[in-house]
Design an enzyme around this catalytic site. Sequence first.
Site, PDB file in Angstrom:
ATOM      1  N   ASP A 187     -11.172   3.285   3.926  1.00 19.07           N
ATOM      2  CA  ASP A 187     -11.521   1.859   3.873  1.00 19.07           C
ATOM      3  C   ASP A 187     -13.042   1.669   3.830  1.00 19.07           C
ATOM      4  OD1 ASP A 187      -9.603  -0.093   3.653  1.00 19.07           O
ATOM      5  OD2 ASP A 187      -9.138  -0.167   5.803  1.00 19.07           O
ATOM      6  N   LYS A 226       0.841  -1.205   0.000  1.00 17.09           N
ATOM      7  CA  LYS A 226       0.000   0.000   0.000  1.00 17.09           C
ATOM      8  C   LYS A 226       0.875   1.254   0.000  1.00 17.09           C
ATOM      9  CE  LYS A 226      -3.935  -2.267   2.115  1.00 17.09           C
ATOM     10  NZ  LYS A 226      -4.590  -2.713   3.349  1.00 17.09           N
ATOM     11  N   GLN A 284      -4.650  -1.371   9.617  1.00 13.37           N
ATOM     12  CA  GLN A 284      -4.617  -2.712   9.023  1.00 13.37           C
ATOM     13  C   GLN A 284      -5.233  -3.739   9.986  1.00 13.37           C
ATOM     14  OE1 GLN A 284      -3.449  -3.464   5.806  1.00 13.37           O
ATOM     15  NE2 GLN A 284      -4.353  -5.462   6.221  1.00 13.37           N
TER      16      GLN A 284
END
Length: 291
Positions: free
Chosen positions: A121, A54, A98
């Site tokens: 997200d 990422k 994460q």
Amino acid sequence: MSANIIDGKAFALALRERIAVQVSDFVSAAGRKPGLAVVLVGEDPASAVYVRSKGKATVAAGMASFEHRLPADVSQDDLLALVDTLNADPAVDGILVQLPLPGHLDELAVTTRIDPDKDVDGFHPVNAGRLATGLEGFVPCTPLGCVMLLKDQLGDLTGLDAVVIGRSNIVGKPMAQLLLKESCTVTIAHSRTRDLSSVVKRADIVVAAVGRPEMVKGEWIKPGATVIDVGINRTATGLVGDVDFGGAASVAGAITPVPGGVGPMTIAVLLRNTLVSAARRDGVAIDEAAL
Ligand code: NAD
């Protein structure tokens, strides 16, 4: 084998190129780069790989990447304090913690602490609510990537019968909402669904997000249907999806492979969401439809 193999890798690459062009326009207009902060707690090797890719992709798109690594035994309070700092930081447009987090940490408490307008997200309940009610917000990256592939493949999805297998908050449910928004007739199947093969058999679009290797069989697929395989399962013979690829590819009209299908879309959409966030926060116009 008759199905068209949907090349998610190529689609994601092209999307990342379009994003990079618009990032450069944003930088000229706003005088700063869009910024994505990624928080990794602990040393889980798979998570570390995701976070590294990422970060690399963020920089490659011309954006700023802020990586925060915290020890596995970090306290809930310290993690929430970092989220608060990132919420308040004007250089940060997107925040991603994460998952999964180590067991002593409360994932929901952390997810809901993120400013919904930096929640690239799309996991915050406010963004789930916005999606369900048709308001502007952030949509989880994997299902949004799946819809992009479907529209690229099929064009208008209106009236198509879609079956989503899986009802998780990060894939199944938002996937169903997005297909509804595209005016599909949507069925959500899950672990308690009776006679799953008959449910799948009537679908023009099948999205499998189960996490069980090759569970969806070729005989379940309606001839000509489009099959999107979200599953990523590590087996002794390598990575496989939730769909029996060989069996399904001989009847489907189109199908995503694993790897190289849905997987590469997730990071590309994350970059998209970060650029969109930066543009919204600074009031800079971008061409969202082109992304
Ligand atoms: P999850 O475990 O949270 O949810 C799985 C869902 O499958 C559940 O809702 C459950 O009801 C359903 N299910 C389980 N067994 C079933 C059965 N026998 N029949 C029908 N339904 C059944 O998983 P998730 O987070 O939604 O992820 C699903 C899969 O997608 C996993 O393989 C995951 O690794 C993968 N994934 C891939 C990406 C990507 O970037 N490509 C992103 C997220 C998840």
